[in-house]
Enzyme design. Structure first.
Site, short mmCIF file in Angstrom:
data_model
loop_
_atom_site.label_atom_id
_atom_site.label_comp_id
_atom_site.label_asym_id
_atom_site.label_seq_id
_atom_site.Cartn_x
_atom_site.Cartn_y
_atom_site.Cartn_z
N SER A 183 -35.73 2.99 40.83
CA SER A 183 -34.63 2.50 40.06
C SER A 183 -34.14 1.14 41.03
O SER A 183 -34.15 1.33 42.09
CB SER A 183 -33.48 3.68 39.95
OG SER A 183 -32.35 3.19 39.50
N TYR B 202 -28.45 10.83 43.05
CA TYR B 202 -29.40 9.87 42.10
C TYR B 202 -29.95 8.91 43.03
O TYR B 202 -30.90 8.42 43.14
CB TYR B 202 -29.06 9.58 40.76
CG TYR B 202 -29.98 8.89 39.94
CD1 TYR B 202 -30.94 9.51 39.59
CD2 TYR B 202 -29.48 7.52 39.78
CE1 TYR B 202 -31.99 8.52 38.98
CE2 TYR B 202 -30.46 6.84 39.18
CZ TYR B 202 -31.69 7.27 38.71
OH TYR B 202 -32.79 6.76 37.91
N1 NAP Z 1 -33.35 4.45 31.64
C1 NAP Z 1 -32.75 3.98 32.73
O1 NAP Z 1 -31.93 3.44 32.39
C2 NAP Z 1 -33.83 4.21 34.01
C3 NAP Z 1 -33.22 3.01 35.02
C4 NAP Z 1 -33.82 3.13 36.12
C5 NAP Z 1 -34.76 4.20 36.28
N2 NAP Z 1 -35.18 5.02 35.65
C6 NAP Z 1 -36.24 5.91 35.95
O2 NAP Z 1 -37.09 6.08 35.05
C7 NAP Z 1 -37.57 7.22 35.00
C8 NAP Z 1 -38.00 7.75 33.47
O3 NAP Z 1 -36.86 8.12 32.80
P1 NAP Z 1 -36.44 7.36 31.51
O4 NAP Z 1 -35.50 6.43 31.60
O5 NAP Z 1 -37.71 7.38 30.83
O6 NAP Z 1 -35.86 9.09 30.73
P2 NAP Z 1 -35.82 9.88 29.78
O7 NAP Z 1 -35.98 9.33 28.43
O8 NAP Z 1 -34.83 10.99 29.75
O9 NAP Z 1 -37.25 10.47 30.36
C9 NAP Z 1 -37.48 11.42 31.34
C10 NAP Z 1 -38.77 12.16 31.03
O10 NAP Z 1 -38.87 12.99 32.47
C11 NAP Z 1 -39.32 14.26 31.68
N3 NAP Z 1 -38.55 15.25 32.70
C12 NAP Z 1 -37.31 15.57 32.97
N4 NAP Z 1 -37.07 16.42 33.73
C13 NAP Z 1 -38.49 17.20 33.79
C14 NAP Z 1 -38.86 18.40 34.49
N5 NAP Z 1 -38.19 19.24 35.37
N6 NAP Z 1 -40.27 18.56 34.67
C15 NAP Z 1 -41.08 17.63 33.94
N7 NAP Z 1 -40.65 16.59 33.36
C16 NAP Z 1 -39.31 16.26 33.35
C17 NAP Z 1 -38.76 14.50 30.65
O11 NAP Z 1 -39.44 15.31 29.69
P3 NAP Z 1 -38.97 16.68 29.21
O12 NAP Z 1 -37.51 16.68 29.00
O13 NAP Z 1 -39.68 17.20 27.98
O14 NAP Z 1 -39.47 17.58 30.21
C18 NAP Z 1 -39.06 12.80 30.01
O15 NAP Z 1 -40.40 12.91 29.49
C19 NAP Z 1 -36.86 8.33 35.71
O16 NAP Z 1 -37.56 8.57 36.98
C20 NAP Z 1 -35.64 7.65 36.03
O17 NAP Z 1 -34.84 7.91 36.90
C21 NAP Z 1 -34.50 5.14 34.31
#
Ligand code: NAP
Length: 266
Positions: free
Chosen positions: A146, A159
């Protein structure tokens, strides 16, 4: 994206592939001809994504429900993958979550769980598949950090620190993999459209009012292309790149105050 012959027969394991950036990262690999293994907790969502990708791109897509936040979750997933006779050439460590708020009064299980998922599971899976990648001289690791990785994060301290770990670990691995044929990239997105904000509670902070979040497919594509080119670090979006570049030059106390202000409730 043209279908790459080098992908034929190779398999990418994508974690967090039930929603958000992970679904789109899986699609980028599938579109190029990689078979995919999709892991997350929500089996129904994984199955839907797998069916769509397999049908659209004529690849094999295997959904496997796994809680990677549980200690040993990565090992358990790898055992399941082996039991099904599958192998892994690329690990996409994308699963992760955040939690906004002061450290004081926060839920210890949520804070520690963040480290278990964002860092521990990421290291566990990488450690399992890394020797095979080096022996095969191909494949690699795409880690999702991130822009938070470049700053200390008052009011979202764990985080930010967990993502700094991902960035540091990824860059070190990139160097260790030099001249081996194994690619390592660290994708550093800024605010992106996904379910992240809902779980993290960042929708009620000042930073949520700054600019428009990027579409998750644009972010995923940037990460995929960066990985293909073995680009060490990919920060999405010009504003995010400027922020990450300038942050180390600001006095630390000033920077901390600025981040605290952005992370404060509206
Ligand atoms: N969106 C943003 O603004 C942003 C910015 C910077 C970085 N990121 C990073 O991008 C990555 C993806 O996030 P996203 O934005 O796509 O968020 P998201 O839509 O909440 O997706 C998160 C994914 O992680 C899975 N997950 C959560 N807890 C888990 C567990 N205990 N075991 C296995 N899988 C798990 C969720 O699936 P289930 O709930 O089905 O397990 C989901 O598939 C993360 O590492 C996040 O920190 C996001």
């Amino acid at each position: 994206m043209a279908r790459a012959h080098e992908a034929e027969g190779l398999t990418a394991l994508v974690t967090g592939a039930s929603a958000g950036i992970g679904v789109d990262l899986a699609e980028c690999f599938a579109k190029d001809g990689y078979n995919v293994i999709l892991a997350a907790r929500t089996e129904s969502a994984l199955r839907e994504v797998a069916e769509r990708l397999a049908k659209t791109y004529k690849i094999s897509a295997t959904p496997i429900a796994a809680d990677l936040g549980a200690i040993g979750g990565g090992t358990k997933l790898a055992e399941e993958i082996k039991k099904r006779g599958l192998s892994v050439d690329v690990v996409v460590n994308n699963a992760g979550y955040g939690q906004a708020g002061a450290f004081n009064g926060s839920d210890a299980a949520v804070q520690l769980g963040m480290i278990d998922l964002n860092d521990r599971a990421l290291v566990e899976l990488t450690h399992i598949y890394w020797p095979t990648m080096l022996a095969n001289k191909r494949g690699g690791v795409l880690n999702v950090a991130s822009t938070a990785a470049f700053l200390p994060g008052p009011l979202m301290a764990i985080y930010f620190a967990s993502k700094a770990f991902v960035l540091s670990f990824s860059e070190a691995l990139w160097e260790e993999a030099r001249d081996t044929g194994v690619k390592v990239s660290c994708l550093c997105p800024g605010p992106t459209v996904s379910k992240f904000r809902e779980r993290a509670g960042t929708g009620a902070t000042r930073i949520s009012r700054l600019g428009t979040p990027m579409p998750s497919m644009s972010v995923a594509r940037m990460g995929y292309v960066a990985w293909q080119n073995n680009k060490r670090v990919k920060i999405t979006g010009l504003r995010n790149r400027v922020m990450a570049t300038l942050a180390p030059f600001l006095p630390r106390a000033t920077l901390l105050g600025m981040v605290r202000n952005m992370q404060s409730p509206i």
